[in-house]
Design a protein around this motif. Structure first.
Motif, PDB file in Angstrom:
ATOM      1  N   ALA A 256      -2.701 -49.196  30.214  1.00  0.00           N
ATOM      2  CA  ALA A 256      -2.860 -49.515  29.369  1.00  0.00           C
ATOM      3  C   ALA A 256      -3.898 -49.667  28.458  1.00  0.00           C
ATOM      4  O   ALA A 256      -4.249 -49.104  27.478  1.00  0.00           O
ATOM      5  CB  ALA A 256      -1.108 -49.487  28.335  1.00  0.00           C
ATOM      6  N   SER A 257      -4.400 -51.023  28.794  1.00  0.00           N
ATOM      7  CA  SER A 257      -5.252 -51.675  28.046  1.00  0.00           C
ATOM      8  C   SER A 257      -5.611 -51.503  26.266  1.00  0.00           C
ATOM      9  O   SER A 257      -6.522 -51.470  26.024  1.00  0.00           O
ATOM     10  CB  SER A 257      -6.718 -51.298  28.787  1.00  0.00           C
ATOM     11  OG  SER A 257      -7.026 -51.744  29.605  1.00  0.00           O
ATOM     12  N   GLY A 258      -4.101 -51.579  25.716  1.00  0.00           N
ATOM     13  CA  GLY A 258      -3.773 -52.324  24.706  1.00  0.00           C
ATOM     14  C   GLY A 258      -3.219 -50.810  23.374  1.00  0.00           C
ATOM     15  O   GLY A 258      -2.423 -51.162  23.058  1.00  0.00           O
ATOM     16  N   TRP A 259      -2.100 -49.364  24.605  1.00  0.00           N
ATOM     17  CA  TRP A 259      -2.448 -48.535  23.958  1.00  0.00           C
ATOM     18  C   TRP A 259      -0.908 -48.879  23.776  1.00  0.00           C
ATOM     19  O   TRP A 259      -0.412 -49.889  24.710  1.00  0.00           O
ATOM     20  CB  TRP A 259      -2.608 -47.084  24.850  1.00  0.00           C
ATOM     21  CG  TRP A 259      -3.874 -46.700  24.887  1.00  0.00           C
ATOM     22  CD1 TRP A 259      -5.196 -47.459  25.268  1.00  0.00           C
ATOM     23  CD2 TRP A 259      -4.637 -45.415  24.172  1.00  0.00           C
ATOM     24  NE1 TRP A 259      -5.695 -46.885  25.492  1.00  0.00           N
ATOM     25  CE2 TRP A 259      -5.921 -45.683  24.373  1.00  0.00           C
ATOM     26  CE3 TRP A 259      -3.768 -44.573  23.621  1.00  0.00           C
ATOM     27  CZ2 TRP A 259      -6.431 -44.524  24.004  1.00  0.00           C
ATOM     28  CZ3 TRP A 259      -4.356 -43.466  23.165  1.00  0.00           C
ATOM     29  CH2 TRP A 259      -5.418 -43.091  23.948  1.00  0.00           C
ATOM     30  N   VAL A 260      -0.460 -48.306  23.165  1.00  0.00           N
ATOM     31  CA  VAL A 260       0.763 -48.753  22.282  1.00  0.00           C
ATOM     32  C   VAL A 260       1.611 -47.265  22.284  1.00  0.00           C
ATOM     33  O   VAL A 260       1.945 -46.914  21.837  1.00  0.00           O
ATOM     34  CB  VAL A 260       1.480 -49.567  21.442  1.00  0.00           C
ATOM     35  CG1 VAL A 260       2.512 -49.348  20.835  1.00  0.00           C
ATOM     36  CG2 VAL A 260       0.520 -50.784  21.062  1.00  0.00           C
ATOM     37  N   ARG A 261       3.476 -47.619  23.239  1.00  0.00           N
ATOM     38  CA  ARG A 261       3.511 -46.406  22.940  1.00  0.00           C
ATOM     39  C   ARG A 261       4.206 -46.028  21.560  1.00  0.00           C
ATOM     40  O   ARG A 261       5.390 -46.978  21.231  1.00  0.00           O
ATOM     41  CB  ARG A 261       4.760 -46.379  23.618  1.00  0.00           C
ATOM     42  CG  ARG A 261       5.721 -45.268  23.940  1.00  0.00           C
ATOM     43  CD  ARG A 261       7.568 -45.330  25.299  1.00  0.00           C
ATOM     44  NE  ARG A 261       6.331 -45.144  26.800  1.00  0.00           N
ATOM     45  CZ  ARG A 261       7.255 -46.891  27.210  1.00  0.00           C
ATOM     46  NH1 ARG A 261       7.335 -47.692  25.774  1.00  0.00           N
ATOM     47  NH2 ARG A 261       6.870 -46.254  27.894  1.00  0.00           N
ATOM     48  N   ARG A 262       4.910 -44.815  21.283  1.00  0.00           N
ATOM     49  CA  ARG A 262       5.087 -44.339  19.570  1.00  0.00           C
ATOM     50  C   ARG A 262       6.812 -44.144  20.165  1.00  0.00           C
ATOM     51  O   ARG A 262       6.926 -43.871  21.461  1.00  0.00           O
ATOM     52  CB  ARG A 262       4.193 -43.428  18.950  1.00  0.00           C
ATOM     53  CG  ARG A 262       2.913 -43.512  18.417  1.00  0.00           C
ATOM     54  CD  ARG A 262       2.711 -42.352  17.760  1.00  0.00           C
ATOM     55  NE  ARG A 262       1.674 -42.739  17.610  1.00  0.00           N
ATOM     56  CZ  ARG A 262       0.375 -42.139  17.770  1.00  0.00           C
ATOM     57  NH1 ARG A 262       0.659 -41.031  19.113  1.00  0.00           N
ATOM     58  NH2 ARG A 262      -1.146 -42.517  17.146  1.00  0.00           N
ATOM     59  N   PRO A 263       7.412 -44.324  19.282  1.00  0.00           N
ATOM     60  CA  PRO A 263       9.270 -44.167  19.079  1.00  0.00           C
ATOM     61  C   PRO A 263       8.820 -42.286  19.542  1.00  0.00           C
ATOM     62  O   PRO A 263      10.055 -42.115  20.457  1.00  0.00           O
ATOM     63  CB  PRO A 263       9.492 -44.123  18.091  1.00  0.00           C
ATOM     64  CG  PRO A 263       8.783 -44.943  17.136  1.00  0.00           C
ATOM     65  CD  PRO A 263       7.440 -44.635  17.685  1.00  0.00           C
ATOM     66  N   ASP A 264       8.097 -42.263  19.758  1.00  0.00           N
ATOM     67  CA  ASP A 264       8.249 -40.160  19.768  1.00  0.00           C
ATOM     68  C   ASP A 264       7.823 -40.097  21.635  1.00  0.00           C
ATOM     69  O   ASP A 264       7.826 -39.475  22.247  1.00  0.00           O
ATOM     70  CB  ASP A 264       7.332 -39.546  19.189  1.00  0.00           C
ATOM     71  CG  ASP A 264       6.068 -39.448  19.098  1.00  0.00           C
ATOM     72  OD1 ASP A 264       5.963 -40.586  19.737  1.00  0.00           O
ATOM     73  OD2 ASP A 264       5.282 -38.934  18.039  1.00  0.00           O
ATOM     74  N   GLY A 265       6.912 -41.335  21.881  1.00  0.00           N
ATOM     75  CA  GLY A 265       7.233 -41.585  23.137  1.00  0.00           C
ATOM     76  C   GLY A 265       5.684 -40.915  22.922  1.00  0.00           C
ATOM     77  O   GLY A 265       4.882 -41.351  25.102  1.00  0.00           O
ATOM     78  N   THR A 266       4.608 -41.039  22.570  1.00  0.00           N
ATOM     79  CA  THR A 266       3.220 -40.374  23.225  1.00  0.00           C
ATOM     80  C   THR A 266       2.690 -42.175  22.495  1.00  0.00           C
ATOM     81  O   THR A 266       3.110 -42.676  22.139  1.00  0.00           O
ATOM     82  CB  THR A 266       2.448 -39.783  21.593  1.00  0.00           C
ATOM     83  OG1 THR A 266       2.787 -40.428  20.616  1.00  0.00           O
ATOM     84  CG2 THR A 266       3.040 -38.360  21.352  1.00  0.00           C
ATOM     85  N   PHE A 267       1.100 -41.710  22.749  1.00  0.00           N
ATOM     86  CA  PHE A 267       0.693 -43.406  22.890  1.00  0.00           C
ATOM     87  C   PHE A 267      -0.212 -43.528  21.153  1.00  0.00           C
ATOM     88  O   PHE A 267      -0.910 -42.830  20.845  1.00  0.00           O
ATOM     89  CB  PHE A 267      -0.088 -43.662  23.912  1.00  0.00           C
ATOM     90  CG  PHE A 267       1.077 -44.230  25.241  1.00  0.00           C
ATOM     91  CD1 PHE A 267       1.080 -45.564  25.093  1.00  0.00           C
ATOM     92  CD2 PHE A 267       1.845 -42.878  25.721  1.00  0.00           C
ATOM     93  CE1 PHE A 267       2.574 -45.691  26.719  1.00  0.00           C
ATOM     94  CE2 PHE A 267       2.549 -43.333  26.762  1.00  0.00           C
ATOM     95  CZ  PHE A 267       2.838 -44.938  26.815  1.00  0.00           C
ATOM     96  N   ALA A 268      -0.153 -44.530  21.142  1.00  0.00           N
ATOM     97  CA  ALA A 268      -1.252 -44.729  20.002  1.00  0.00           C
ATOM     98  C   ALA A 268      -2.524 -46.187  20.449  1.00  0.00           C
ATOM     99  O   ALA A 268      -2.038 -46.804  21.133  1.00  0.00           O
ATOM    100  CB  ALA A 268      -1.109 -45.440  18.645  1.00  0.00           C
ATOM    101  N   PRO A 269      -4.247 -46.258  20.666  1.00  0.00           N
ATOM    102  CA  PRO A 269      -4.645 -47.058  20.929  1.00  0.00           C
ATOM    103  C   PRO A 269      -4.454 -48.007  19.828  1.00  0.00           C
ATOM    104  O   PRO A 269      -3.768 -48.328  18.703  1.00  0.00           O
ATOM    105  CB  PRO A 269      -6.189 -46.280  20.616  1.00  0.00           C
ATOM    106  CG  PRO A 269      -5.854 -45.613  19.784  1.00  0.00           C
ATOM    107  CD  PRO A 269      -4.400 -44.810  19.539  1.00  0.00           C
TER     108      PRO A 269
END
Length: 269
Positions: A256-269
């Protein structure tokens, strides 16, 4: 060699696990017993140590439990000698004991630095130095490091440096001990809450708001058993051609290297 399920077993092998009173150490010791090993365990915490010993014996395997600070070289030598004489040999060494504290590097005093070095690196060298002469050819050494050995760790700089040192030591020993086919590997856990890091699941802030730590881990938080499983693998014949490597037991944190899961299941850097 044709593989069959029996290759996963550790029947009648002798294992040593340090830091086995709780968390990953306790889970590993019991898992090794469930796969057929007799297990010698040590820790500074006597109550949890005895609970682990009882769990080992409940599987039908033998346990030896010794209260011990693995920073004590002479104590480690006595413990390993007792394990060897009690069980008639050694096959598996699991260096799990370790620990740290949060502090900016510039505020870590020499005494605190020495404690971190001794607990997370020197203790490993004690177990290996005194243990390898007692380990039968074809044995396995598994060192528990951390994801912090592979990334920046503000507030844990010395701890992380020592975990990285263990990872490097593992590679060198994999070559030095290869003539005896003693394999040396690491597991690098993350996102596995244990009593030693109860705050792991606390929330943290990003530009998008508050998240719990599991949002940084594609598979979410794990359990001590999730780390015990690859240690059992590395200890046995299924990993007979695996040495000098690290298994990242982190639910995908490194990927993941810093990517964070949003509540809708997608990821944000």
């Amino acid at each position: 060699m044709l593989l069959d399920p029996s290759a996963a077993l550790l029947t009648d092998r002798i294992a040593v696990v340090t830091g086995a009173a709780r968390g990953i150490g306790a889970a590993t010791a019991v898992a090794l017993a469930r796969f057929g090993a007799d297990v010698a365990i040590c820790d500074r915490e006597p109550i949890g140590l005895q609970e682990t010993a009882k769990a080992i014996e409940a599987t039908g395997r033998r346990a030896l439990a010794v209260e011990l600070d693995v920073r004590d070289s002479d104590g480690v030598e006595r413990f390993l000698g007792e394990a060897h004489s009690t069980f008639g040999g050694l096959d598996i060494l699991v260096n799990n004991a370790g620990g740290g504290f949060w502090s900016p590097f510039m505020e870590v005093r020499p005494k605190g630095q020495t404690a971190l070095v001794d607990e997370n690196f020197t203790s490993v060298t004690h177990v290996i130095r005194h243990g390898v002469p007692l380990v039968r050819d074809g044995g396995s050494i598994v060192n528990v490091t951390s994801i912090e050995a592979f990334r920046a760790a503000p507030g844990f700089a010395v701890y992380a440096a020592m975990k990285a040192a263990v990872e490097q030591l593992t590679k060198s020993l994999a070559l030095e001990l290869s003539d005896r086919r003693i394999r040396v590997n690491c597991v690098a856990p993350d996102a596995i809450p244990t009593p030693g890091d109860a705050g792991l699941a606390e929330t943290f802030e990003t530009a998008e708001g508050a998240h719990d730590y599991a949002a940084k881990v594609p598979l979410g938080l794990g359990t001590p058993d999730d780390c015990a499983a690859p240690i059992v693998f590395l200890a046995g014949d299924l990993a007979r051609f695996v040495t000098g490597t690290t298994l990242h037991v982190d639910g995908g944190t490194m990927a993941a290297s810093g990517w964070v899961r949003r509540p809708d299941g997608t990821f944000a850097p």
